[in-house]
Write a protein that holds these residues in place. Structure first.
Motif, PDB file in Angstrom:
ATOM      1  N   SER A  68       7.245 -57.581  56.360  1.00  0.00           N
ATOM      2  CA  SER A  68       7.766 -56.855  57.661  1.00  0.00           C
ATOM      3  C   SER A  68       8.690 -55.672  57.641  1.00  0.00           C
ATOM      4  CB  SER A  68       7.964 -57.683  58.764  1.00  0.00           C
ATOM      5  OG  SER A  68       7.769 -57.288  60.074  1.00  0.00           O
ATOM      6  N   LEU A  69       9.079 -55.096  58.729  1.00  0.00           N
ATOM      7  CA  LEU A  69       9.766 -53.961  58.776  1.00  0.00           C
ATOM      8  C   LEU A  69      11.032 -54.144  58.002  1.00  0.00           C
ATOM      9  CD1 LEU A  69       9.978 -50.860  59.875  1.00  0.00           C
ATOM     10  CD2 LEU A  69      10.755 -51.955  61.989  1.00  0.00           C
ATOM     11  N   GLY A  70      11.904 -55.279  58.248  1.00  0.00           N
ATOM     12  CA  GLY A  70      13.136 -55.455  58.048  1.00  0.00           C
ATOM     13  C   GLY A  70      13.439 -55.418  56.467  1.00  0.00           C
ATOM     14  N   GLU A  71      12.337 -56.136  56.057  1.00  0.00           N
ATOM     15  CA  GLU A  71      12.467 -56.370  54.506  1.00  0.00           C
ATOM     16  C   GLU A  71      11.671 -55.048  53.758  1.00  0.00           C
ATOM     17  OE1 GLU A  71      11.818 -60.400  56.421  1.00  0.00           O
ATOM     18  OE2 GLU A  71      10.868 -58.316  56.913  1.00  0.00           O
ATOM     19  N   THR A  72      10.920 -54.323  54.410  1.00  0.00           N
ATOM     20  CA  THR A  72      10.627 -53.194  53.813  1.00  0.00           C
ATOM     21  C   THR A  72      11.792 -52.098  53.740  1.00  0.00           C
ATOM     22  OG1 THR A  72       8.469 -53.383  54.667  1.00  0.00           O
ATOM     23  CG2 THR A  72       8.869 -51.049  53.798  1.00  0.00           C
ATOM     24  N   ARG A  73      12.497 -52.203  54.738  1.00  0.00           N
ATOM     25  CA  ARG A  73      13.772 -51.343  54.881  1.00  0.00           C
ATOM     26  C   ARG A  73      14.764 -51.574  53.744  1.00  0.00           C
ATOM     27  NH1 ARG A  73      14.597 -51.283  61.210  1.00  0.00           N
ATOM     28  NH2 ARG A  73      13.126 -49.429  61.774  1.00  0.00           N
ATOM     29  N   ALA A  74      14.939 -53.013  53.827  1.00  0.00           N
ATOM     30  CA  ALA A  74      15.659 -53.333  52.609  1.00  0.00           C
ATOM     31  C   ALA A  74      15.118 -53.062  51.111  1.00  0.00           C
ATOM     32  CB  ALA A  74      15.952 -54.968  52.983  1.00  0.00           C
ATOM     33  N   ALA A  75      14.003 -52.986  51.089  1.00  0.00           N
ATOM     34  CA  ALA A  75      13.695 -52.638  49.871  1.00  0.00           C
ATOM     35  C   ALA A  75      13.687 -51.334  49.204  1.00  0.00           C
ATOM     36  CB  ALA A  75      12.033 -53.099  49.752  1.00  0.00           C
ATOM     37  N   VAL A  76      14.281 -50.594  50.040  1.00  0.00           N
ATOM     38  CA  VAL A  76      14.430 -49.000  49.802  1.00  0.00           C
ATOM     39  C   VAL A  76      15.578 -49.017  48.374  1.00  0.00           C
ATOM     40  CG1 VAL A  76      15.443 -46.728  50.478  1.00  0.00           C
ATOM     41  CG2 VAL A  76      13.802 -48.012  51.680  1.00  0.00           C
ATOM     42  N   THR A  94       3.118 -55.009  49.110  1.00  0.00           N
ATOM     43  CA  THR A  94       2.244 -55.809  49.628  1.00  0.00           C
ATOM     44  C   THR A  94       3.115 -56.069  51.097  1.00  0.00           C
ATOM     45  OG1 THR A  94       2.998 -57.751  48.894  1.00  0.00           O
ATOM     46  CG2 THR A  94       0.789 -56.798  48.142  1.00  0.00           C
ATOM     47  N   HIS A  95       2.465 -56.214  52.259  1.00  0.00           N
ATOM     48  CA  HIS A  95       3.096 -56.391  53.553  1.00  0.00           C
ATOM     49  C   HIS A  95       2.296 -57.227  54.280  1.00  0.00           C
ATOM     50  CE1 HIS A  95       5.160 -52.862  52.717  1.00  0.00           C
ATOM     51  NE2 HIS A  95       4.214 -52.183  52.598  1.00  0.00           N
ATOM     52  N   GLY A  96       2.697 -58.043  55.462  1.00  0.00           N
ATOM     53  CA  GLY A  96       1.900 -58.887  56.230  1.00  0.00           C
ATOM     54  C   GLY A  96       1.897 -58.220  57.715  1.00  0.00           C
ATOM     55  N   THR A  97       2.744 -57.360  58.074  1.00  0.00           N
ATOM     56  CA  THR A  97       2.640 -56.757  59.223  1.00  0.00           C
ATOM     57  C   THR A  97       2.549 -55.183  59.482  1.00  0.00           C
ATOM     58  OG1 THR A  97       4.917 -56.240  59.369  1.00  0.00           O
ATOM     59  CG2 THR A  97       4.355 -58.432  60.089  1.00  0.00           C
ATOM     60  N   ALA A  98       2.002 -54.849  60.599  1.00  0.00           N
ATOM     61  CA  ALA A  98       1.612 -53.413  60.625  1.00  0.00           C
ATOM     62  C   ALA A  98       2.878 -52.594  60.312  1.00  0.00           C
ATOM     63  CB  ALA A  98       0.995 -52.997  62.015  1.00  0.00           C
ATOM     64  N   THR A  99       3.941 -53.026  60.981  1.00  0.00           N
ATOM     65  CA  THR A  99       5.213 -52.318  61.034  1.00  0.00           C
ATOM     66  C   THR A  99       5.696 -51.977  59.557  1.00  0.00           C
ATOM     67  OG1 THR A  99       6.427 -54.149  61.567  1.00  0.00           O
ATOM     68  CG2 THR A  99       5.862 -52.606  63.353  1.00  0.00           C
ATOM     69  N   GLY A 100       5.745 -53.332  58.742  1.00  0.00           N
ATOM     70  CA  GLY A 100       5.830 -53.033  57.422  1.00  0.00           C
ATOM     71  C   GLY A 100       5.087 -52.145  56.515  1.00  0.00           C
ATOM     72  N   ARG A 101       3.772 -52.240  56.933  1.00  0.00           N
ATOM     73  CA  ARG A 101       2.971 -51.208  55.965  1.00  0.00           C
ATOM     74  C   ARG A 101       3.130 -49.888  56.213  1.00  0.00           C
ATOM     75  NH1 ARG A 101      -2.928 -52.566  53.545  1.00  0.00           N
ATOM     76  NH2 ARG A 101      -3.195 -50.677  52.707  1.00  0.00           N
ATOM     77  N   GLU A 102       3.292 -49.622  57.576  1.00  0.00           N
ATOM     78  CA  GLU A 102       3.500 -48.310  58.095  1.00  0.00           C
ATOM     79  C   GLU A 102       4.801 -47.595  57.396  1.00  0.00           C
ATOM     80  OE1 GLU A 102       2.705 -44.771  59.645  1.00  0.00           O
ATOM     81  OE2 GLU A 102       1.503 -46.302  59.828  1.00  0.00           O
ATOM     82  N   ALA A 103       6.016 -48.550  57.295  1.00  0.00           N
ATOM     83  CA  ALA A 103       7.284 -47.990  56.749  1.00  0.00           C
ATOM     84  C   ALA A 103       6.977 -47.969  55.245  1.00  0.00           C
ATOM     85  CB  ALA A 103       8.117 -48.949  56.891  1.00  0.00           C
ATOM     86  N   GLY A 104       6.339 -48.861  54.864  1.00  0.00           N
ATOM     87  CA  GLY A 104       6.166 -49.023  53.352  1.00  0.00           C
ATOM     88  C   GLY A 104       5.452 -47.770  52.630  1.00  0.00           C
ATOM     89  N   VAL A 331      17.462 -44.985  82.030  1.00  0.00           N
ATOM     90  CA  VAL A 331      17.097 -45.865  80.778  1.00  0.00           C
ATOM     91  C   VAL A 331      16.329 -45.078  79.885  1.00  0.00           C
ATOM     92  CG1 VAL A 331      16.032 -47.865  79.790  1.00  0.00           C
ATOM     93  CG2 VAL A 331      17.176 -47.858  82.163  1.00  0.00           C
ATOM     94  N   TRP A 332      17.025 -44.983  78.647  1.00  0.00           N
ATOM     95  CA  TRP A 332      15.972 -44.324  77.371  1.00  0.00           C
ATOM     96  C   TRP A 332      15.505 -45.544  76.685  1.00  0.00           C
ATOM     97  CZ3 TRP A 332      20.756 -41.143  75.436  1.00  0.00           C
ATOM     98  CH2 TRP A 332      20.921 -39.898  76.240  1.00  0.00           C
ATOM     99  N   VAL A 333      14.051 -45.505  76.369  1.00  0.00           N
ATOM    100  CA  VAL A 333      13.372 -46.397  75.563  1.00  0.00           C
ATOM    101  C   VAL A 333      12.979 -45.625  74.241  1.00  0.00           C
ATOM    102  CG1 VAL A 333      11.402 -47.887  75.352  1.00  0.00           C
ATOM    103  CG2 VAL A 333      12.614 -47.578  77.595  1.00  0.00           C
ATOM    104  N   GLY A 334      13.487 -46.393  73.090  1.00  0.00           N
ATOM    105  CA  GLY A 334      13.095 -45.726  71.723  1.00  0.00           C
ATOM    106  C   GLY A 334      11.793 -46.456  71.329  1.00  0.00           C
ATOM    107  N   ASP A 335      10.814 -45.613  71.569  1.00  0.00           N
ATOM    108  CA  ASP A 335       9.299 -46.043  71.292  1.00  0.00           C
ATOM    109  C   ASP A 335       8.728 -45.347  70.136  1.00  0.00           C
ATOM    110  OD1 ASP A 335       9.183 -43.553  72.285  1.00  0.00           O
ATOM    111  OD2 ASP A 335       7.418 -44.247  73.658  1.00  0.00           O
ATOM    112  N   SER A 336       9.725 -45.233  68.988  1.00  0.00           N
ATOM    113  CA  SER A 336       9.071 -44.555  67.780  1.00  0.00           C
ATOM    114  C   SER A 336       9.434 -45.640  66.551  1.00  0.00           C
ATOM    115  CB  SER A 336       9.938 -43.314  67.571  1.00  0.00           C
ATOM    116  OG  SER A 336      11.028 -43.293  67.763  1.00  0.00           O
ATOM    117  N   LEU A 337       8.906 -45.244  65.638  1.00  0.00           N
ATOM    118  CA  LEU A 337       8.868 -46.263  64.036  1.00  0.00           C
ATOM    119  C   LEU A 337       9.704 -45.279  63.258  1.00  0.00           C
ATOM    120  CD1 LEU A 337       5.783 -47.896  63.866  1.00  0.00           C
ATOM    121  CD2 LEU A 337       7.740 -48.937  64.700  1.00  0.00           C
ATOM    122  N   GLY A 338      10.644 -46.034  62.470  1.00  0.00           N
ATOM    123  CA  GLY A 338      11.126 -45.116  61.338  1.00  0.00           C
ATOM    124  C   GLY A 338      12.480 -44.268  61.879  1.00  0.00           C
ATOM    125  N   GLU A 339      12.819 -44.506  63.067  1.00  0.00           N
ATOM    126  CA  GLU A 339      13.826 -43.522  63.541  1.00  0.00           C
ATOM    127  C   GLU A 339      15.400 -44.344  64.004  1.00  0.00           C
ATOM    128  OE1 GLU A 339      12.160 -39.315  65.141  1.00  0.00           O
ATOM    129  OE2 GLU A 339      11.996 -41.094  66.410  1.00  0.00           O
TER     130      GLU A 339
END
Length: 459
Positions: A68-76, A94-104, A331-339
């Motif tokens: 997933s996303l956390g593991e993909t970030r750590a892989a950098v 390889t990934h199991g989640t959409a967020t991981g694949r997008e970040a990868g 309230v601000w909502v952070g609704d983006s990936l990779g930021e």
């Protein structure tokens, strides 16, 4: 015999997996793409002709699974060191989640490929390994699947668990399923653990722990451009920014309940207010002393979380609506990936998502790398080592509940000396624990150069 029964269950579950992916694709379309890769089928779009094995002097094929996303970030950090240690290596990611694949996507170089993790049936695993023929397999942190382990052993692929962690909760579950988990952990080629506590639990399950190398999430460097932009926006915010980082379902409502008890909506200048007054705003008549930034952990909840605050009477501005700077809102909502680096740059202090509901917490290392102190709830069983290190360093504070955390965060926001001390401690935390990525890459490179393994009996 037991793995044969498990394999029958994984085969039987395939229609359920397809239905689940179809449901998730309605919210996150990426789950509906390349579905057949999940079952070991690769169309003409996935060309991969591995070169000779590393032992024969060719460029090695390294398979890395970051679920997933956390593991993909750590892989950098690990991949950067691996490419130095194994020049010309080709990556199968390889990934199991959409967020991981997008970040990868950002980790790929020419000649690399990215596909979904194969579902854990013998046939899907076999097709995956036959197609990509990796010289080594690396599983990030916790992803140990029985047929994946057995398939690699049968084909002589050394499969290693890197940056390995095992919470006490998962350890107890694995003990109850030791008829299945035991052979899977024993079948790994090598394990490098984050901490001695992780190593002890892994060894108790039979895993071949080679060493404790630390957590290479400490080696990750925040995106400098995003961090600088966030800090520039923070300077223009006019008041401290409190970030709810990686919030999980139910936790935003917990926060709302606390806010309604303590403060009205409009901001105040807290420079002249005593910290003890800020933390008890309802009794003193003070209004909410910080700008609230909420960044949900899962993207499918972005709209839901924004609406939750709107329904509670707060004005809300989403990151996707911003131009050159954040829009004015309660309230601000952070609704983006990779930021995340941008959001941590924007924040003065943060609440740790997943730690107020019994979900095990989230990774706080990225917050520390950006110099952001973290206020944690009591549920940290997935990140015990990192949270303990952060608390001992003065970069984080463990709180009894979210009410306590908000009070402490608000008091810290109004205490310049305390805030600066915690920010300095956060920056120092990463510097004190770097180096695990290089150590791991060195060990992996040695495994690759030794070449294929012989399958143990029973695989």
């Amino acid at each position: 015999m037991m793995r044969a029964l498990y394999s029958l269950l994984t085969y039987a579950a395939q229609p359920w997996v397809r239905r689940k992916l179809a449901r998730r694709a309605k919210v996150e379309p990426l789950y509906g793409e390349w579905v057949e890769q999940r079952f070991g089928h690769y169309d003409d779009a996935v060309h991969f002709a591995p070169g000779p094995a590393a032992a024969a002097g060719g460029a090695p094929v390294v398979w890395l699974h970051a679920v997933s996303l956390g593991e993909t970030r750590a892989a950098v950090a690990l991949l950067a060191r691996l490419r130095e240690s194994l020049p010309g290596m080709r990556l199968v990611l390889t990934h199991g989640t959409a967020t991981g694949r997008e970040a990868g996507k950002a980790l790929l170089q020419p000649g690399d490929v990215q596909v979904w993790q194969p579902w854990d049936t013998p046939s899907a695993v076999g097709r995956f390994l036959a197609h990509f023929r990796p010289d080594v397999g690396l599983l990030m942190e916790t992803e140990v699947w029985p047929n994946l382990v057995a398939g690699c052993a049968q084909r002589g692929v050394p499969l290693c668990l890197v940056n390995a962690r095992l919470s006490d909760k998962t350890y107890q579950q694995s003990r109850r399923l030791r008829w299945l988990a035991g052979p899977a952990y024993r079948g790994l080629h090598a394990v490098w653990a984050q901490s001695e506590a992780d190593a002890q639990r892994l060894r108790a399950l039979g895993a071949p722990v080679q060493a404790v190398l630390g957590n290479f999430k400490f080696d990750a460097t925040p995106d400098a451009t995003l961090l600088a932009r966030g800090r520039a926006w923070r300077a223009g915010a006019g008041r401290p920014v409190l970030m709810f980082a990686s919030s999980r379902e139910g936790e935003e409502q917990m926060l709302l309940d606390v806010l309604k008890q303590k403060w009205t909506l409009a901001p105040v200048d807290i420079a002249r207010a005593a910290p003890e007054s800020i933390a008890n705003g309802a009794q003193t008549g003070l209004r909410m002393p910080f700008q609230l930034l909420v960044v949900p952990r899962h993207p499918q909840r972005f709209a839901e979380v924004a609406q939750l605050f709107v329904d509670a009477g707060y004005s809300v501005s989403r990151r996707s609506q911003w131009g050159e700077a954040p829009e004015t809102a309660d309230v601000w909502v952070g609704d983006s990936l990779g930021e995340m680096a941008l959001y941590f740059g924007l924040a003065h202090i943060a609440l740790l998502g997943g730690s107020f509901a019994p979900l095990g917490g989230q990774n706080l290392i990225e917050a520390a790398a950006c110099g952001v102190p973290v206020f944690m709830g009591p549920h940290l069983f997935n990140f015990t080592e990192a949270s303990t290190l952060a608390a001992d360093a003065g970069a984080a504070l463990r709180c009894e509940n979210i009410d306590h955390a908000v009070a402490e965060a608000a008091a810290t926001a109004g205490d310049t000396a305390r805030l600066q001390g915690m920010q300095d401690a956060a920056l120092g935390l990463g510097a004190a624990h770097r180096g695990a990525a290089l150590k791991t890459a060195t060990e992996v490179a040695a495994v690759v150069r030794r070449g294929a393994i012989t399958a143990p009996a029973g695989c």
